[in-house]
Design a protein around this motif. Structure first.
Motif: not given
Length: 402
Positions: A112, A116-119, A310, A312-314, A317-318
Motif C-alpha cells: 500500500i 495511498r494512491s495505489r495498491v 484508502l 479515494d482509491l478505485s 488503482d489496484i
C-alpha cells in the motif's frame, strides 16, 4: 536446540492472489461502513475476537530489513497474506483427512503506497526455488535452513500446527528473498473460508456443465446455483472429476477460483449496510474468527483508519503482478529471472512496479507438463490485469447463466 524433521509440502497448487487483494479491500470497506452504522457494541466484540487470534512474531523472525523511510503522505505498508490448508481439527474434515503440520495455499505481498494512491499485490509462486532460512519456534528450538520450494517455509514453521510460527518462518523467507520489511501478516484457513461464505448466505455461481467428483465430494448440476461454504471450497479445490470438463490442470482450477472469489466480492458489495446489518455482522465475525494476524493490525480502529486512508482509491488503482520467472531445467519448478530484483527495488522505494512477468506464473503452471506452455515468463512493463467484471447482483449473475 533440537531440529524437527522438515515437512514435505504437497505438490504446488497455483496462487489465487489475483482476486484476494481486491476481495480483502472490499471486506475492509464493508467493515468501515458497518462501524459507522452499527456503533460500538459489536465493534468491541470484534476487537476481542481479533485480539484473541493475534500474535507478535518479531522475536521469531529475528534480524530484519530496515523499515521504509517515512514520507510526508504517511507510511508505505507491506502486508504478507497467506492462505493455509491446515489439516487438523475442523480443517481436517474439509481438507480431506487429518495431516500433521500446516501447508501454504497462497502467498502474496500487498503493498500500500505511502500516499495511498495505489495498491500492488505481488504473488509468490509456491514452487519458486528459494533459500529458506533457519526457523525458530516459541520454545527456542529451531529447524535448519534449507533450499527448495518456497512453500516449504510455511510447512517448516507450521510443523507444530501454530499459524504464528508458520507465518514467522514465511515472513523470514520473504524478507530474505526480497529485502522488504513486512509490516503486517494475515493467515486464513479452510474453515474460515467456509464460514465467511455461509455468513454471506452463499455465493452465486454459473455452472456451465454438470460436475461430479468423488474425490472433491462435489456434485453440481448445470445452471445458476448459490453455493454454500463447503460446496464453494470444494469447487475452488476441484482438480479431478468423473463427469464434467475438469482437465486436472492448475490453470483451469485457477480460473474457477478467480471466478468464485470475484463473485464473493460482488456479494459483499451487494449487501446494504443499513438494512443487512445481521448479514454483515455474521460475515465480519466469521472473518475475524478465521484469521491469525499481528497484534497491531488486530483492531477495528486500525482497520477502519486504514480503509479511511484508502477512501479515494478505485479498483483501477489496484495492480496484480508476478515477478519475472522461468522454469527450472527439469520444468518441475520455477525460478526468478534477474529482472525480478527491480520489482523488489520498486517496492522497497515505494515506487510503482515497473516490471512484471509477461505471463502469469500461476496461470501458466501445469505441473511442467503442459506442452503448449512457454519456458519462461519474460519481463514486461507492469500493466493491469484484464479480468471481466462480475455481475453487480446475485440476480444479474443468475440471469446471465440462464
Amino acid at each position: 536446540m533440537s531440529e524437527p524433521e522438515a515437512a514435505q509440502p504437497r505438490h504446488a497448487r497455483a496462487s489465487v492472489a489475483r482476486r484476494i487483494g481486491r476481495y480483502a479491500l472490499l471486506v475492509l470497506v464493508a467493515l468501515l461502513g458497518y462501524v459507522l452504522v452499527y456503533g460500538s457494541t459489536v465493534v468491541d466484540q470484534l476487537d476481542s475476537t481479533l485480539a484473541a487470534n493475534s500474535e507478535n512474531v518479531d522475536s521469531l523472525v529475528g534480524e530484519r530489513p530496515d523499515r521504509p523511510t517515512d514520507q510526508d503522505e504517511g507510511d508505505a505498508l507491506n502486508i504478507l497474506v497467506m492462505g493455509s490448508d491446515t489439516r487438523t481439527g475442523d480443517n481436517a474434515e474439509v481438507g480431506g483427512g487429518e495431516v500433521s503440520g500446516m501447508r501454504n495455499d497462497t502467498t502474496m505481498i500487498v503493498h500500500i503506497a505511502a500516499d495511498r494512491s495505489r495498491v500492488e499485490a505481488v504473488s509468490i509462486p509456491r514452487d519458486l526455488q528459494v533459500e529458506i532460512p533457519e526457523c525458530t519456534y516459541k520454545d527456542g528450538s529451531t529447524i535448519a535452513a534449507t533450499s527448495g520450494d518456497f512453500n516449504i517455509a510455511f510447512s517448516n514453521g507450521g510443523l507444530r500446527g501454530d499459524p504464528a510460527e508458520a507465518a514467522a518462518c514465511t515472513i523470514k523467507t520473504v524478507e530474505q528473498l526480497t529485502g522488504i520489511y513486512m509490516d503486517h501478516y494475515v493467515v486464513v484457513d479452510f474453515e474460515g473460508f467456509i464460514t465467511m461464505v455461509d455468513a454471506l448466505g452463499g455465493v452465486p455461481m454459473c455452472i456451465t456443465e454438470p460436475i461430479v467428483s468423488e474425490k472433491a465430494h462435489l456434485e453440481l448440476e448445470a445452471g445458476p446455483q448459490v453455493l454454500d461454504g463447503e460446496t464453494a471450497l470444494a469447487y475452488a479445490r476441484l482438480r479431478t472429476a468423473e463427469e464434467g470438463g475438469v482437465s486436472g490442470s492448475d490453470l483451469q482450477r485457477i480460473t474457477r477460483q478467480q471466478q468464485l472469489l470475484e463473485q464473493i466480492a460482488a456479494t459483499v458489495l451487494s449487501k446494504n449496510l443499513l438494512t443487512d446489518t445481521d448479514d454483515v455482522t455474521r460475515f465480519l465475525r466469521a472473518a475475524a474468527e478465521s484469521m491469525t494476524m499481528d497484534e497491531s493490525m488486530a483492531s477495528t480502529s486500525y482497520l477502519v483508519g486504514l480503509v479511511y486512508s484508502l477512501r479515494d482509491l478505485s479498483l483501477d488503482d489496484i495492480v496484480f503482478v508476478t515477478p519475472p520467472w522461468q522454469y527450472t531445467e527439469d520444468r518441475l519448478n520455477v525460478e526468478l529471472l534477474p529482472e525480478a530484483a527491480q520489482v523488489w527495488d520498486d517496492m522497497r522505494n515505494d515506487q510503482p512496479i515497473s516490471v512484471t512477468a509477461e505471463g502469469d506464473a500461476s496461470s501458466a503452471w501445469d505441473d511442467g507438463k503442459k506442452e503448449e506452455s512457454t519456458s519462461s515468463a519474460t519481463p514486461s512493463s507492469s500493466s493491469k490485469s484484464s479480468v471481466s467484471p462480475s455481475a453487480d447482483t446475485t440476480e444479474d449473475l443468475l440471469e446471465q447463466c440462464r
